[in-house]
Motif scaffolding. Sequence first.
Motif, short mmCIF file in Angstrom:
data_model
loop_
_atom_site.label_atom_id
_atom_site.label_comp_id
_atom_site.label_asym_id
_atom_site.label_seq_id
_atom_site.Cartn_x
_atom_site.Cartn_y
_atom_site.Cartn_z
N LYS A 44 -9.73 -12.77 -0.65
CA LYS A 44 -9.72 -13.70 -1.73
C LYS A 44 -10.92 -12.45 -2.87
O LYS A 44 -10.40 -13.36 -4.16
N ASP A 45 -11.94 -13.01 -2.31
CA ASP A 45 -12.91 -12.09 -3.45
C ASP A 45 -12.69 -11.00 -3.55
O ASP A 45 -13.04 -10.69 -4.66
N ALA A 46 -11.72 -9.89 -3.06
CA ALA A 46 -11.51 -8.75 -3.61
C ALA A 46 -10.97 -8.57 -4.77
O ALA A 46 -9.85 -9.08 -4.82
N GLU A 47 -10.96 -7.47 -5.68
CA GLU A 47 -10.44 -6.99 -6.65
C GLU A 47 -9.06 -5.64 -6.12
O GLU A 47 -8.60 -5.70 -6.75
N CYS A 48 -9.73 -5.45 -5.01
CA CYS A 48 -8.91 -3.90 -4.40
C CYS A 48 -9.11 -4.30 -3.12
O CYS A 48 -9.79 -4.55 -2.48
N VAL A 49 -8.11 -3.31 -2.45
CA VAL A 49 -7.84 -3.08 -0.82
C VAL A 49 -7.61 -2.12 -0.82
O VAL A 49 -6.66 -1.45 -1.49
N ILE A 65 -0.81 -4.77 2.42
CA ILE A 65 -0.47 -3.69 1.11
C ILE A 65 0.26 -4.59 0.03
O ILE A 65 0.45 -5.08 -0.88
N ALA A 66 1.73 -5.11 0.86
CA ALA A 66 2.42 -6.43 0.25
C ALA A 66 2.12 -7.34 -0.61
O ALA A 66 1.96 -7.46 -1.91
N ARG A 67 1.35 -7.94 0.54
CA ARG A 67 0.66 -9.20 0.01
C ARG A 67 -0.42 -8.96 -1.62
O ARG A 67 -0.61 -9.61 -2.40
N ALA A 68 -1.14 -7.55 -1.23
CA ALA A 68 -2.04 -7.68 -2.24
C ALA A 68 -1.94 -7.07 -3.39
O ALA A 68 -1.87 -7.29 -4.30
N PHE A 69 -0.28 -6.87 -3.72
CA PHE A 69 0.00 -6.44 -4.96
C PHE A 69 0.78 -7.49 -5.53
O PHE A 69 0.15 -7.78 -6.76
N LEU A 70 1.09 -8.73 -4.72
CA LEU A 70 2.18 -10.19 -5.34
C LEU A 70 0.42 -10.83 -5.87
O LEU A 70 0.48 -11.28 -6.76
N ASP A 71 -0.67 -10.17 -5.77
CA ASP A 71 -1.80 -10.78 -5.54
C ASP A 71 -2.39 -10.53 -6.99
O ASP A 71 -3.83 -10.35 -7.21
N LYS A 72 -1.95 -9.51 -6.90
CA LYS A 72 -2.20 -8.17 -8.92
C LYS A 72 -3.52 -8.12 -8.12
O LYS A 72 -4.32 -7.44 -9.01
N LYS A 73 -3.64 -7.58 -7.28
CA LYS A 73 -4.66 -6.30 -6.70
C LYS A 73 -4.59 -4.35 -6.48
O LYS A 73 -3.26 -4.77 -6.12
N ARG A 74 -5.53 -4.39 -6.76
CA ARG A 74 -5.24 -2.58 -6.98
C ARG A 74 -5.18 -2.35 -4.68
O ARG A 74 -5.74 -3.02 -4.43
N PHE A 89 -9.13 8.54 -1.60
CA PHE A 89 -8.31 7.32 -1.42
C PHE A 89 -8.37 7.44 -3.02
O PHE A 89 -8.53 7.93 -3.72
N TYR A 90 -6.49 7.47 -3.01
CA TYR A 90 -5.50 7.58 -3.81
C TYR A 90 -5.46 6.04 -4.32
O TYR A 90 -5.13 5.02 -3.45
N GLU A 91 -4.36 5.98 -5.25
CA GLU A 91 -4.56 3.79 -5.79
C GLU A 91 -2.47 4.19 -5.67
O GLU A 91 -2.26 5.37 -6.74
N LEU A 92 -2.27 3.35 -5.18
CA LEU A 92 -0.70 2.94 -5.59
C LEU A 92 -0.66 2.48 -6.70
O LEU A 92 -1.18 1.74 -7.80
N ALA A 93 0.54 3.35 -7.36
CA ALA A 93 0.84 2.97 -9.02
C ALA A 93 1.80 1.90 -9.51
O ALA A 93 1.88 0.84 -10.33
N ALA A 94 3.02 1.54 -7.85
CA ALA A 94 3.58 0.38 -8.60
C ALA A 94 4.01 -0.21 -7.61
O ALA A 94 3.25 -0.26 -6.09
N PRO A 95 4.64 -1.51 -7.73
CA PRO A 95 4.36 -2.69 -6.87
C PRO A 95 5.12 -2.16 -5.09
O PRO A 95 5.92 -1.88 -4.93
#
Length: 202
Positions: A44-49, A65-74, A89-95
């Motif tokens: 809950k405190d994380a801005e990124c996973v 991964i799916a929930r993190a996108f729904l929660d607007k996390k990187r 590490f690489y950042e996923l670009a789309a939901p």
Amino acid sequence: MESRQDKKAARAKARSLLKALSAAERESQSQKAAASFLNSSIYKDAECVAAFYSMPDEVDTLPIIARAFLDKKRVLLPRMVPASNAMDFYELAAPILGLQDLDAQTEANAWGIREPLLSLPRVPKEAIPAKIAILVPGLAFAKDGRRLGRGKGFYDRYLTELLALNPDFAREGKICGYCFSSQIFDDIPTQKNDVLTQALFY
């Protein structure tokens, strides 16, 4: 500190236990692990996973991964550096809402492990956000933070460098073991270069 032979024996035991898990047990334990992590203050405190693309014998990370996108996390995924035991590490670009979405942004490497596409943004260690939860895979874990990896040292090497190069992460970031409940051992052989996890979700 134990020897490499101790680790080899422990890995053989862990692989045997993983192989014995039925598909139903994998699904049930994966659901339990996801709920444990998603309901935690660390998530809950994380801005990124920083997650990983699960191999067939690993706990399923897609729900995270799916929930993190729904929660607007990187969301970040690891990619091995060719001809080395290093990774980035690489950042996923789309939901990511399902496996099809995840597969569209990943590709299989020489070992059949899916990794993020090179066209996605690479996140240097110095730019890893402070408020990040890094999910670390492994063959076995102990509740005191010890972890048994697969033997190549990718995560131990990466995390050691990350802690040295990124003081904000060292202060606020969380290193989380993520596994099936059957991967919890009372004792894990360790060596001096092993990095401890700070939390364990299973």
